[in-house]
Design a protein around this motif. Sequence first.
Motif, PDB file in Angstrom:
ATOM      1  N   ILE A   1     -35.335-147.816 -52.508  1.00 27.43           N
ATOM      2  CA  ILE A   1     -36.751-148.187 -52.333  1.00 27.43           C
ATOM      3  C   ILE A   1     -37.001-149.495 -52.989  1.00 27.43           C
ATOM      4  N   ASP A   2     -36.576-149.874 -54.093  1.00 28.17           N
ATOM      5  CA  ASP A   2     -36.695-151.229 -54.614  1.00 28.17           C
ATOM      6  C   ASP A   2     -36.447-152.416 -53.846  1.00 28.17           C
TER       7      ASP A   2
ATOM      8  N   GLY B   1     -37.514-141.881 -56.088  1.00 27.20           N
ATOM      9  CA  GLY B   1     -36.261-141.945 -55.061  1.00 27.20           C
ATOM     10  C   GLY B   1     -36.939-141.249 -53.950  1.00 27.20           C
ATOM     11  N   TRP B   2     -38.075-140.768 -53.693  1.00 18.26           N
ATOM     12  CA  TRP B   2     -38.350-140.095 -52.632  1.00 18.26           C
ATOM     13  C   TRP B   2     -39.593-141.062 -51.856  1.00 18.26           C
TER      14      TRP B   2
ATOM     15  N   ASP C   1     -40.439-135.415 -46.522  1.00 18.29           N
ATOM     16  CA  ASP C   1     -40.178-135.883 -47.787  1.00 18.29           C
ATOM     17  C   ASP C   1     -38.535-136.669 -47.576  1.00 18.29           C
ATOM     18  N   LEU C   2     -38.393-137.944 -47.677  1.00 18.01           N
ATOM     19  CA  LEU C   2     -36.991-138.261 -47.602  1.00 18.01           C
ATOM     20  C   LEU C   2     -36.618-138.886 -48.998  1.00 18.01           C
TER      21      LEU C   2
ATOM     22  N   ARG D   1     -45.117-143.626 -50.881  1.00 15.86           N
ATOM     23  CA  ARG D   1     -44.385-143.300 -52.003  1.00 15.86           C
ATOM     24  C   ARG D   1     -44.819-141.974 -52.454  1.00 15.86           C
ATOM     25  N   SER D   2     -43.605-141.259 -52.926  1.00 13.08           N
ATOM     26  CA  SER D   2     -43.816-139.927 -53.655  1.00 13.08           C
ATOM     27  C   SER D   2     -43.946-139.982 -54.959  1.00 13.08           C
TER      28      SER D   2
END
Length: 112
Positions: free
Chosen positions: A65-66, A85-86, A57-58, A80-81
């Motif tokens: 990400i956007d 933000g992860w 998990d980063l 995507r988590s």
Amino acid sequence: MTWHQPSEQQLAASYAGQAVESLRAWPTLVMVRDGEAVTFSASDREIIRLHDHGTADLHLTSPVIDRLIRTLDASVHLDRSAEPGWVIIRLEDSVALHALLSLVSVALKANL
């Protein structure tokens, strides 16, 4: 002695182990082992969690990400988590390992 090809889970765990060994040398990161995961933080901000089952998990942050969404979505190793933000990286091969190490640099810049 019979040689057995390692399972996908064993390979993933070995890539996670390689990631831990590489990241331990980064002076800005502090490592903590917590049960089945190894966590790396910088300035009291969690940056990465490496799990024994071969995923990471980063914390890239939502703005990063956007900006990188097209590239991230094209990766076969990355999801995507549910955690904002992860992202989740499946450490299935050396390409995923190198991508993770590169993205850790991006995560550090975004979080510090």
